[in-house]
Design a protein around this motif. Sequence first.
Motif, short mmCIF file in Angstrom:
data_model
loop_
_atom_site.label_atom_id
_atom_site.label_comp_id
_atom_site.label_asym_id
_atom_site.label_seq_id
_atom_site.Cartn_x
_atom_site.Cartn_y
_atom_site.Cartn_z
N TYR A 152 37.59 41.05 53.04
CA TYR A 152 36.20 40.84 52.65
C TYR A 152 36.06 40.45 51.18
O TYR A 152 35.16 39.69 50.82
N GLU A 153 36.95 40.95 50.35
CA GLU A 153 36.89 40.62 48.92
C GLU A 153 37.12 39.13 48.72
O GLU A 153 36.40 38.47 47.96
N GLN A 183 28.77 41.66 58.23
CA GLN A 183 28.22 41.30 56.91
C GLN A 183 28.11 42.47 55.93
O GLN A 183 28.35 42.28 54.73
N PRO A 184 27.74 43.69 56.37
CA PRO A 184 27.63 44.80 55.41
C PRO A 184 28.91 45.03 54.60
O PRO A 184 28.85 45.50 53.46
N ASN A 185 30.05 44.68 55.17
CA ASN A 185 31.31 44.85 54.45
C ASN A 185 31.42 43.91 53.25
O ASN A 185 32.08 44.22 52.26
N LEU A 187 28.87 43.11 51.38
CA LEU A 187 28.00 43.68 50.35
C LEU A 187 28.64 44.88 49.67
O LEU A 187 28.17 45.32 48.61
N LYS A 188 29.71 45.40 50.24
CA LYS A 188 30.43 46.53 49.63
C LYS A 188 31.45 46.07 48.60
O LYS A 188 32.02 46.88 47.88
N THR A 189 31.70 44.76 48.53
CA THR A 189 32.66 44.23 47.56
C THR A 189 31.99 44.12 46.19
O THR A 189 30.78 44.30 46.05
N LYS A 190 32.78 43.79 45.17
CA LYS A 190 32.22 43.65 43.83
C LYS A 190 31.29 42.44 43.72
O LYS A 190 30.58 42.29 42.72
N GLY A 192 29.00 41.88 46.06
CA GLY A 192 27.89 42.19 46.94
C GLY A 192 26.52 41.93 46.34
O GLY A 192 25.65 41.34 46.99
N LYS A 196 23.78 39.22 47.78
CA LYS A 196 22.47 39.69 48.24
C LYS A 196 21.34 38.95 47.53
O LYS A 196 20.30 38.65 48.13
#
Length: 223
Positions: A152-153, A183-185, A187-190, A192, A196
């Motif tokens: 994801y990153e 998709q939520p994963n 937004l958990k990256t740096k 995100g 958004k």
Amino acid sequence: MRAIFLILVIFASGESLSEESICFGTTSNGRLENGVRLPAGSGNYIGYSTLARLAGRTYVHSAVRDIVVASYKDLETEQPDKVFKYAETGFKEGGKFKPHKTHMNGLSVDFMTPVINQKGESVHLPTNPLNRLGYDIEFDSGGFYDGLEIDYEALAAHVVALHKNSQKKGYDLWRVIFDPELQPNLLKTKYGAYLKKHVQFSKKRSWVRHDEHYHVDFSIPCK
């Protein structure tokens, strides 16, 4: 000698010297003039299939080509240990591009989802005739497939690079289609907060899942 040198330069440059592309209509009902092929690959990226490229399935608008290549270049610094792979784009003159419902005017690009192996190494998602050039791959709800895990990153960094390079050239991203459940994963990256704020992702699941690849539509004026 000077003449020979110029001929070699022109030959090496290839489609980089072609006219600027002109798109018509929309991604789902359009066409393209002066389409250019994405490069076969370089440094940190490759195409999904040599045969598909030779069959003319990797043409885009010239501005899209420039954005895609510049983004990969930026990622050499931003994500130096990551590798990337692009997939289907469209025909040189656009038009219907089966089995896709869009990809008709040079502004749509599919990118294979970046993955890491069990050692944590960035590797390419396998694309071959047995898995329909990667499009038959299905990740589970945790983002795993056959010993590979969605990176994801790297995916988030790539989308950010595409957006920034689009804006540098006076354009934008229209939308990014990627499985809403995954998709939520991102937004958990740096990246995100940036995603958004600046990038429009698909809200509903598309006619195909879009987990093994993400579809990007660029916002470039067409006639």
